[in-house]
Design a protein around this motif. Sequence first.
Motif, PDB file in Angstrom:
ATOM      1  N   LEU A 123       0.841  -1.211   0.000  1.00 13.91           N
ATOM      2  CA  LEU A 123       0.000   0.000   0.000  1.00 13.91           C
ATOM      3  C   LEU A 123       0.871   1.255   0.000  1.00 13.91           C
ATOM      4  O   LEU A 123       0.611   2.202  -0.741  1.00 13.91           O
ATOM      5  N   LEU A 124       1.914   1.254   0.835  1.00 13.14           N
ATOM      6  CA  LEU A 124       2.810   2.409   0.887  1.00 13.14           C
ATOM      7  C   LEU A 124       3.560   2.564  -0.436  1.00 13.14           C
ATOM      8  O   LEU A 124       3.697   3.678  -0.947  1.00 13.14           O
ATOM      9  N   SER A 125       4.011   1.453  -1.007  1.00 13.76           N
ATOM     10  CA  SER A 125       4.710   1.510  -2.285  1.00 13.76           C
ATOM     11  C   SER A 125       3.811   2.095  -3.374  1.00 13.76           C
ATOM     12  O   SER A 125       4.249   2.932  -4.171  1.00 13.76           O
ATOM     13  N   ALA A 126       2.548   1.683  -3.395  1.00 18.67           N
ATOM     14  CA  ALA A 126       1.603   2.211  -4.388  1.00 18.67           C
ATOM     15  C   ALA A 126       1.411   3.713  -4.202  1.00 18.67           C
ATOM     16  O   ALA A 126       1.358   4.466  -5.183  1.00 18.67           O
ATOM     17  N   ARG A 127       1.332   4.154  -2.955  1.00 23.03           N
ATOM     18  CA  ARG A 127       1.154   5.591  -2.693  1.00 23.03           C
ATOM     19  C   ARG A 127       2.402   6.375  -3.106  1.00 23.03           C
ATOM     20  O   ARG A 127       2.291   7.442  -3.702  1.00 23.03           O
ATOM     21  N   LEU A 128       3.590   5.861  -2.786  1.00 21.50           N
ATOM     22  CA  LEU A 128       4.825   6.534  -3.196  1.00 21.50           C
ATOM     23  C   LEU A 128       4.933   6.597  -4.717  1.00 21.50           C
ATOM     24  O   LEU A 128       5.329   7.622  -5.278  1.00 21.50           O
ATOM     25  N   THR A 129       4.560   5.513  -5.380  1.00 20.67           N
ATOM     26  CA  THR A 129       4.581   5.484  -6.850  1.00 20.67           C
ATOM     27  C   THR A 129       3.606   6.517  -7.405  1.00 20.67           C
ATOM     28  O   THR A 129       3.934   7.249  -8.345  1.00 20.67           O
ATOM     29  N   LYS A 130       2.420   6.603  -6.830  1.00 24.19           N
ATOM     30  CA  LYS A 130       1.418   7.578  -7.272  1.00 24.19           C
ATOM     31  C   LYS A 130       1.940   9.008  -7.120  1.00 24.19           C
ATOM     32  O   LYS A 130       1.685   9.858  -7.967  1.00 24.19           O
ATOM     33  N   GLU A 131       2.707   9.244  -6.056  1.00 24.01           N
ATOM     34  CA  GLU A 131       3.269  10.576  -5.807  1.00 24.01           C
ATOM     35  C   GLU A 131       4.594  10.791  -6.540  1.00 24.01           C
ATOM     36  O   GLU A 131       5.252  11.803  -6.343  1.00 24.01           O
ATOM     37  N   LYS A 132       5.002   9.789  -7.347  1.00 20.45           N
ATOM     38  CA  LYS A 132       6.245   9.845  -8.121  1.00 20.45           C
ATOM     39  C   LYS A 132       7.475  10.004  -7.224  1.00 20.45           C
ATOM     40  O   LYS A 132       8.402  10.752  -7.546  1.00 20.45           O
ATOM     41  N   ILE A 133       7.474   9.274  -6.123  1.00 26.89           N
ATOM     42  CA  ILE A 133       8.615   9.273  -5.199  1.00 26.89           C
ATOM     43  C   ILE A 133       9.365   7.957  -5.392  1.00 26.89           C
ATOM     44  O   ILE A 133       8.816   6.882  -5.162  1.00 26.89           O
ATOM     45  N   GLU A 134      10.610   8.055  -5.841  1.00 32.86           N
ATOM     46  CA  GLU A 134      11.447   6.875  -6.075  1.00 32.86           C
ATOM     47  C   GLU A 134      11.686   6.142  -4.757  1.00 32.86           C
ATOM     48  O   GLU A 134      11.928   6.766  -3.728  1.00 32.86           O
ATOM     49  N   HIS A 135      11.630   4.812  -4.828  1.00 30.02           N
ATOM     50  CA  HIS A 135      11.864   3.996  -3.636  1.00 30.02           C
ATOM     51  C   HIS A 135      12.220   2.577  -4.049  1.00 30.02           C
ATOM     52  O   HIS A 135      11.922   2.153  -5.154  1.00 30.02           O
ATOM     53  N   GLY A 136      12.873   1.875  -3.136  1.00 31.26           N
ATOM     54  CA  GLY A 136      13.159   0.464  -3.339  1.00 31.26           C
ATOM     55  C   GLY A 136      12.141  -0.369  -2.595  1.00 31.26           C
ATOM     56  O   GLY A 136      11.532   0.099  -1.622  1.00 31.26           O
ATOM     57  N   LEU A 137      11.957  -1.608  -3.022  1.00 34.62           N
ATOM     58  CA  LEU A 137      10.962  -2.489  -2.414  1.00 34.62           C
ATOM     59  C   LEU A 137      11.540  -3.887  -2.259  1.00 34.62           C
ATOM     60  O   LEU A 137      12.083  -4.441  -3.225  1.00 34.62           O
ATOM     61  N   ILE A 138      11.433  -4.433  -1.050  1.00 35.59           N
ATOM     62  CA  ILE A 138      11.895  -5.794  -0.791  1.00 35.59           C
ATOM     63  C   ILE A 138      10.793  -6.545  -0.059  1.00 35.59           C
ATOM     64  O   ILE A 138      10.473  -6.238   1.094  1.00 35.59           O
ATOM     65  N   THR A 139      10.187  -7.485  -0.757  1.00 35.43           N
ATOM     66  CA  THR A 139       9.219  -8.404  -0.156  1.00 35.43           C
ATOM     67  C   THR A 139       9.555  -9.798  -0.667  1.00 35.43           C
ATOM     68  O   THR A 139      10.433  -9.958  -1.520  1.00 35.43           O
ATOM     69  N   GLY A 140       8.857 -10.787  -0.193  1.00 38.47           N
ATOM     70  CA  GLY A 140       9.086 -12.148  -0.650  1.00 38.47           C
ATOM     71  C   GLY A 140       8.762 -12.357  -2.120  1.00 38.47           C
ATOM     72  O   GLY A 140       9.207 -13.325  -2.727  1.00 38.47           O
ATOM     73  N   ASP A 141       7.998 -11.438  -2.727  1.00 39.29           N
ATOM     74  CA  ASP A 141       7.619 -11.550  -4.137  1.00 39.29           C
ATOM     75  C   ASP A 141       8.672 -10.981  -5.091  1.00 39.29           C
ATOM     76  O   ASP A 141       8.567 -11.162  -6.300  1.00 39.29           O
ATOM     77  N   ILE A 142       9.641 -10.266  -4.547  1.00 40.31           N
ATOM     78  CA  ILE A 142      10.628  -9.580  -5.382  1.00 40.31           C
ATOM     79  C   ILE A 142      11.751 -10.542  -5.764  1.00 40.31           C
ATOM     80  O   ILE A 142      12.304 -11.235  -4.908  1.00 40.31           O
ATOM     81  N   GLU A 143      12.079 -10.587  -7.055  1.00 42.45           N
ATOM     82  CA  GLU A 143      13.168 -11.447  -7.547  1.00 42.45           C
ATOM     83  C   GLU A 143      14.500 -10.986  -6.946  1.00 42.45           C
ATOM     84  O   GLU A 143      14.677  -9.811  -6.634  1.00 42.45           O
ATOM     85  N   GLU A 144      15.440 -11.919  -6.832  1.00 43.19           N
ATOM     86  CA  GLU A 144      16.730 -11.656  -6.194  1.00 43.19           C
ATOM     87  C   GLU A 144      17.481 -10.487  -6.842  1.00 43.19           C
ATOM     88  O   GLU A 144      18.011  -9.629  -6.145  1.00 43.19           O
ATOM     89  N   HIS A 145      17.507 -10.428  -8.181  1.00 41.94           N
ATOM     90  CA  HIS A 145      18.236  -9.340  -8.837  1.00 41.94           C
ATOM     91  C   HIS A 145      17.554  -7.984  -8.612  1.00 41.94           C
ATOM     92  O   HIS A 145      18.229  -6.972  -8.456  1.00 41.94           O
ATOM     93  N   ASP A 146      16.230  -7.950  -8.565  1.00 42.00           N
ATOM     94  CA  ASP A 146      15.513  -6.699  -8.282  1.00 42.00           C
ATOM     95  C   ASP A 146      15.725  -6.276  -6.826  1.00 42.00           C
ATOM     96  O   ASP A 146      15.848  -5.088  -6.524  1.00 42.00           O
ATOM     97  N   ARG A 147      15.755  -7.247  -5.952  1.00 39.00           N
ATOM     98  CA  ARG A 147      16.006  -6.988  -4.531  1.00 39.00           C
ATOM     99  C   ARG A 147      17.395  -6.367  -4.347  1.00 39.00           C
ATOM    100  O   ARG A 147      17.552  -5.370  -3.661  1.00 39.00           O
ATOM    101  N   GLN A 148      18.403  -6.958  -5.023  1.00 37.94           N
ATOM    102  CA  GLN A 148      19.762  -6.436  -4.897  1.00 37.94           C
ATOM    103  C   GLN A 148      19.875  -5.048  -5.513  1.00 37.94           C
ATOM    104  O   GLN A 148      20.559  -4.179  -4.970  1.00 37.94           O
ATOM    105  N   ARG A 149      19.174  -4.820  -6.612  1.00 36.19           N
ATOM    106  CA  ARG A 149      19.179  -3.489  -7.229  1.00 36.19           C
ATOM    107  C   ARG A 149      18.573  -2.458  -6.276  1.00 36.19           C
ATOM    108  O   ARG A 149      19.077  -1.340  -6.154  1.00 36.19           O
ATOM    109  N   ALA A 150      17.494  -2.836  -5.572  1.00 41.88           N
ATOM    110  CA  ALA A 150      16.871  -1.919  -4.611  1.00 41.88           C
ATOM    111  C   ALA A 150      17.844  -1.568  -3.487  1.00 41.88           C
ATOM    112  O   ALA A 150      17.955  -0.399  -3.096  1.00 41.88           O
ATOM    113  N   VAL A 151      18.568  -2.569  -2.990  1.00 44.29           N
ATOM    114  CA  VAL A 151      19.556  -2.321  -1.931  1.00 44.29           C
ATOM    115  C   VAL A 151      20.686  -1.447  -2.459  1.00 44.29           C
ATOM    116  O   VAL A 151      21.087  -0.472  -1.815  1.00 44.29           O
ATOM    117  N   ASP A 152      21.209  -1.770  -3.643  1.00 50.85           N
ATOM    118  CA  ASP A 152      22.310  -1.001  -4.217  1.00 50.85           C
ATOM    119  C   ASP A 152      21.907   0.452  -4.465  1.00 50.85           C
ATOM    120  O   ASP A 152      22.682   1.373  -4.174  1.00 50.85           O
TER     121      ASP A 152
END
Length: 192
Positions: free
Chosen positions: A133-162
């Motif tokens: 829900l927070l990620s959707a709101r940040l996206t709607k407000e055009k605020i860049e952010h990283g996301l890590i949940t169990g649904d996120i692929e390993e390479h996307d997760r690492q990109r978010a951390v990096d």
Amino acid sequence: HMEQEFFASINPRMRRMLKSVVLPNLPPVVNERRDVEMSPKQKRAYNQMRDHMIAEIEDGSYLTAPSPLTQTIRLLQFASSYAEMTYDEEGVPSTTLIEPSNKVDAFMDDIKSGDFGGDSVAVSAVSKQLINLLSARLTKEKIEHGLITGDIEEHDRQRAVDDFQSGKTKFILFTAQAGGVGITLTKARWLV
């Protein structure tokens, strides 16, 4: 009596150290507790669930709690956001968090009022639905952010951390289970 033997086998492989010892140049983490009022819809459903183990939601359906453990989970959900019943293809019901969310609203208010300044912020929650829900709101407000949940692929997760560690994104959102182990977020000044 086995303490020395235990640490002799564990210390070469893993060792917990205070951040102030390992990385003394990092600024201290700011931890702040803030209570947030529930929206009227949330509060009504919360009180019904607390008192009767059942809550009527806006569409006329009912969320039930057949056990005290389920009741505790429902109370946690209503304390964070409103909810609705959804059904899969076989007609099996489940609870889905939806707007309004007092916690998401409060976080967005903090961003708009500049409470975090230029600091990096790591946001953690037990609920994947609340983080989404927070990620959707940040996206709607055009605020860049990283996301890590169990649904996120390993390479996307690492990109978010990096991206977070390099300062490319100021916010990183993660569930306690998916982001609580095996990632380094030393860039974070705030843990929300």
